[in-house]
Enzyme design. Structure first.
Site, PDB file in Angstrom:
ATOM      1  N   LEU A   1       0.969  -1.154  -0.008  1.00  0.00           N
ATOM      2  CA  LEU A   1       0.444   0.052   0.167  1.00  0.00           C
ATOM      3  C   LEU A   1       1.014   1.133  -0.214  1.00  0.00           C
ATOM      4  CD1 LEU A   1      -3.012   0.354   0.884  1.00  0.00           C
ATOM      5  CD2 LEU A   1      -2.725   0.778   2.673  1.00  0.00           C
ATOM      6  N   HIS A   2       1.180   1.901  -1.023  1.00  0.00           N
ATOM      7  CA  HIS A   2       1.395   3.452  -0.699  1.00  0.00           C
ATOM      8  C   HIS A   2       1.446   4.785  -1.396  1.00  0.00           C
ATOM      9  CE1 HIS A   2       2.482   1.831  -5.180  1.00  0.00           C
ATOM     10  NE2 HIS A   2       2.619   2.963  -5.051  1.00  0.00           N
ATOM     11  N   ARG A   3       0.189   4.117  -2.517  1.00  0.00           N
ATOM     12  CA  ARG A   3      -0.490   5.264  -3.111  1.00  0.00           C
ATOM     13  C   ARG A   3      -1.249   6.439  -2.294  1.00  0.00           C
ATOM     14  NH1 ARG A   3       0.179   4.938  -8.393  1.00  0.00           N
ATOM     15  NH2 ARG A   3       0.761   3.394  -8.803  1.00  0.00           N
TER      16      ARG A   3
ATOM     17  N   ARG B   1       5.489   6.073   2.704  1.00  0.00           N
ATOM     18  CA  ARG B   1       4.492   6.659   2.866  1.00  0.00           C
ATOM     19  C   ARG B   1       3.387   6.268   3.594  1.00  0.00           C
ATOM     20  NH1 ARG B   1       1.911  11.091  -0.451  1.00  0.00           N
ATOM     21  NH2 ARG B   1       3.760  11.128  -2.155  1.00  0.00           N
TER      22      ARG B   1
ATOM     23  N   ASP C   1      -1.823  -1.537  -4.120  1.00  0.00           N
ATOM     24  CA  ASP C   1      -2.794  -0.180  -4.997  1.00  0.00           C
ATOM     25  C   ASP C   1      -1.645  -0.114  -5.894  1.00  0.00           C
ATOM     26  OD1 ASP C   1      -0.283   0.653  -3.064  1.00  0.00           O
ATOM     27  OD2 ASP C   1      -1.714   2.011  -2.456  1.00  0.00           O
TER      28      ASP C   1
END
Ligand code: UD1
Length: 376
Positions: free
Chosen positions: A233-235, A268, A308
């Site tokens: 998950l990083h968006r 992030r 993502d």
């Protein structure tokens, strides 16, 4: 005279995408006396060992010719510094073309600097659209495509998107280009759209066997024989908003249940995770970001992936691992049409699989790209 191409990278997925291109350049150079000079520029957008250097080490990519040390910052600061520092490099190196990859601030910054200096830009992964301009990547894609001279598309869908935006010089009717008969003029005033396939497919074909042999991630994490899930998950649209992040955590806690899950956490996501009220279940193990071979092996042995990441959606598809995409839309619609990928809002607990087409080329994308330059 030797042709000079400047490759601009800066973020994790770009180091991976550059690898097959550099290999194709080296291989094309073997057969000729006057080959292509491959100049590598690292903007420094990613700088942690696990986000950057590990990929250079794993793929045997040498030190970049230029490291611009841009680092993190707001979009304006980061992109602005990339434009400025790439321009300085381009002033020193008189190059025939610049190649940029994907949709990051390094892509846009590199493309803008080059095109303003009348240097043709080749965009690898052109034509992708999410139709969601709240994503920084969507802005980067649109702008980069519209200043590029060679729009190198990974799929038919990407070609179609560009057709709708007014590009009309589309080679081979948008079908995967053959490797002969590609001679063309690269003209900044007449951009060409070419379906070359996806460089990431080249990488997976190369790396899967190495990952199997070299990576001991399964033993290291004690996953042997386990029915486990992989999560990434990083968006920004997920990790810059507490509510969005909490919604995803709730979804994951419901869906993963008691299954073991590993979560290599991007910086992030780390920034927000310890700041929100909800927590993932204790069977989700948060670990440091993985190198490419470890990630591929962890993916191949998993029963399902939640992500993502664009790259991971396709890698899951190629490796026949069902994927749930933690976004409200995806650019990789072929993976969704096949049933192997489902958007999380539509996930009902299982995948309904249909045919799996090979829609992202044949694993020779980088060679095709370099053919274009060698016949130019
Ligand atoms: C960028 C790309 C995204 C791509 C992703 C791959 C843009 C707009 N987005 O997002 O499309 O999918 O790379 O990872 O270019 N940080 C570190 N160490 C690093 C790099 C970043 O700790 O080596 C932290 C910093 O706090 C930084 C944050 O992560 O502010 C985000 O970094 P950023 O450069 O904005 O890129 P990504 O979010 O990774």
């Amino acid at each position: 005279m030797m042709m000079k191409i400047i490759n601009i990278v800066g973020a994790r997925p770009q180091f991976i995408k550059y690898f097959p291109v550099s290999r194709a350049i080296a291989s094309a150079n073997k057969n000729v006396s006057n080959g292509i000079k491959d100049v590598l520029v690292h903007t420094g957008q990613h700088y942690d060992y696990a986000m950057s250097k590990v990929f250079f080490d794993e793929f045997g990519i040498g030190e970049p010719d230029y490291h611009l040390n841009v680092g993190s910052g707001t979009h304006g600061i980061q992109t602005g510094q990339i434009v400025q520092r790439v321009e300085e490099v381009l002033q020193k190196e008189s190059s025939d073309a610049v190649i940029v990859y994907g949709d990051t601030n390094s892509t846009l910054g590199g493309a803008l600097a080059a095109t303003k200096m009348h240097i043709p830009v080749a965009h690898v992964e052109a034509g992708l659209r999410s139709f969601n301009r709240y994503m920084p990547e969507e802005i980067n894609r649109i702008l980069t495509d519209h200043v590029s001279s060679l729009l190198l598309c990974p799929s038919r869908t990407a070609v179609n998107n560009l057709g709708k935006e007014g590009f009309n010089n589309i080679l081979n009717d948008g079908e995967l280009i053959s490797r002969d008969g590609m001679k063309m003029n690269i003209d900044v005033n007449n951009p060409v759209v070419i379906n070359v396939g996806d460089v990431m497919f080249d990488v997976v074909l190369h790396a899967v066997e190495i990952a199997d042999r070299k990576s001991n991630i399964i033993e290291k994490l004690g996953l042997k024989g386990k029915d486990y899930c992989l999560l990434t998950l990083h968006r920004a649209e997920n990790t810059d908003c507490k509510k969005a992040f909490e919604n995803i955590v709730d979804f994951l806690n419901d869906t993963i249940g008691n299954r073991e899950c590993i979560f290599p956490m991007h910086p992030r996501a780390k920034r927000i995770y310890y700041d929100i009220d909800r927590k993932l279940r204790s069977n989700v193990s948060i670990i440091e970001p993985l190198g490419y071979f470890d990630l591929l092996k962890a993916l191949k042995n998993s029963s399902i992936v939640f992500t993502d990441s664009g790259g991971l959606q396709k890698e899951a598809y190629w490796m026949k691992v069902p994927c749930v995409t933690l976004r409200i839309e995806t650019e990789w619609i072929e993976t969704v049409k096949s049933g192997w990928n489902v958007l999380y809002k539509n996930y009902t607990g299982s995948h309904v699989l249909s045919g799996r087409e090979s829609c992202y080329g044949d694993g020779k994308t980088a060679e095709r790209i370099i053919d274009i330059f060698t016949t130019w």
